[in-house]
Design an enzyme around this catalytic site. Structure first.
Site, PDB file in Angstrom:
ATOM      1  N   ARG A   1     -26.604-108.781 -14.165  1.00 43.77           N
ATOM      2  CA  ARG A   1     -27.521-108.329 -13.119  1.00 43.77           C
ATOM      3  C   ARG A   1     -28.609-107.472 -13.729  1.00 43.77           C
ATOM      4  NH1 ARG A   1     -28.627-103.874 -10.825  1.00 43.77           N
ATOM      5  NH2 ARG A   1     -26.904-102.761 -11.780  1.00 43.77           N
ATOM      6  N   VAL A   2     -29.839-107.675 -13.249  1.00 42.33           N
ATOM      7  CA  VAL A   2     -30.952-106.792 -13.549  1.00 42.33           C
ATOM      8  C   VAL A   2     -31.540-106.347 -12.221  1.00 42.33           C
ATOM      9  CG1 VAL A   2     -31.495-107.696 -15.844  1.00 42.33           C
ATOM     10  CG2 VAL A   2     -32.531-108.751 -13.834  1.00 42.33           C
ATOM     11  N   SER A   3     -32.261-105.239 -12.262  1.00 45.51           N
ATOM     12  CA  SER A   3     -32.759-104.654 -11.016  1.00 45.51           C
ATOM     13  C   SER A   3     -34.115-105.182 -10.575  1.00 45.51           C
ATOM     14  CB  SER A   3     -32.850-103.128 -11.160  1.00 45.51           C
ATOM     15  OG  SER A   3     -31.562-102.598 -11.379  1.00 45.51           O
ATOM     16  N   THR A   4     -34.971-105.558 -11.526  1.00 44.29           N
ATOM     17  CA  THR A   4     -36.328-105.987 -11.156  1.00 44.29           C
ATOM     18  C   THR A   4     -36.686-107.301 -11.831  1.00 44.29           C
ATOM     19  OG1 THR A   4     -37.436-104.865 -13.002  1.00 44.29           O
ATOM     20  CG2 THR A   4     -37.060-103.560 -10.999  1.00 44.29           C
TER      21      THR A   4
ATOM     22  N   GLN B   1     -37.433-107.525 -15.550  1.00 41.27           N
ATOM     23  CA  GLN B   1     -36.333-107.477 -16.499  1.00 41.27           C
ATOM     24  C   GLN B   1     -35.714-108.868 -16.639  1.00 41.27           C
ATOM     25  OE1 GLN B   1     -34.188-104.519 -14.233  1.00 41.27           O
ATOM     26  NE2 GLN B   1     -34.624-102.949 -15.760  1.00 41.27           N
TER      27      GLN B   1
END
Length: 191
Positions: free
Chosen positions: A9-12, A15
């Protein structure tokens, strides 16, 4: 037969999960490509409210499977949510593994303690990020800098040109290729 899944998982959208996938490929686990689940969503969103994670848990994982994350904060940055997620996985017969933890069995006494400490640190870091962001914005405002989305001067200009030509708001939206609510926001703005 036990299977191994990975969750990245990445937040944005700026990324990428590529570093996580590469690091996971260097472990003792072997993941088939269709068993590496990736998603772009904030860690502050509860795990079971994330579409890819929810689909993974509800439709792919089976008792006896292993779910591997590179770091515990990939599961989330809320202490209670991370602990509830791990407990839910264990209750379903799924072995959660976080490669940044020194303990593999999160269902043991030592594993539960480690989980509590590390998930508390993940939440602490999330709170510090928010604080630093707010401090930076306050400093920028104090220096007279504008904080937030830049003004859409070109959009206002295009809307005003269409308005001066006598086009309606809906025709302006079609002509420029923007939504009607956007046209309405710019309809009476001055340049």
């Amino acid at each position: 037969m036990s299977r191994e899944f990975a969750y990245c998982r990445v937040s944005t959208s700026e990324q990428t999960v590529e570093n996580q996938i590469e690091a996971l490929s260097k472990t003792n686990y072997s993941f088939q490509r269709n068993r590496i689940i990736c998603e772009t969503i904030s860690g502050s969103v509860p795990a079971m409210k994330r579409p890819a994670f929810r689909t993974l848990v509800e439709h792919k994982l089976e008792p006896g499977d292993t779910l591997v994350v590179l770091k515990l904060d990939r599961l989330g940055r809320n202490n209670i949510d991370v602990q509830n997620t791990v407990e839910m996985l264990i209750a379903k017969g799924i072995q959660p593994v976080s490669l940044d933890l020194p303990v593999k069995n999160l269902n043991s006494s030592e594993g539960k303690l480690t989980l509590q400490m590390f998930s508390a640190f993940a939440e602490f870091e999330r709170n510090r990020i928010k604080e630093r962001t707010m401090e930076g914005q306050a400093r920028a405002r104090a220096e007279g800098k504008r904080v937030g989305r830049p003004k859409a001067v070109s959009t206002t200009k295009k809307v005003q040109e269409c308005k001066s030509q006598g086009l309606s708001q809906s025709k302006t939206a079609k002509s420029i290729g923007i939504s009607l609510p956007t046209v309405k926001r710019h309809w009476n703005k001055c340049l």
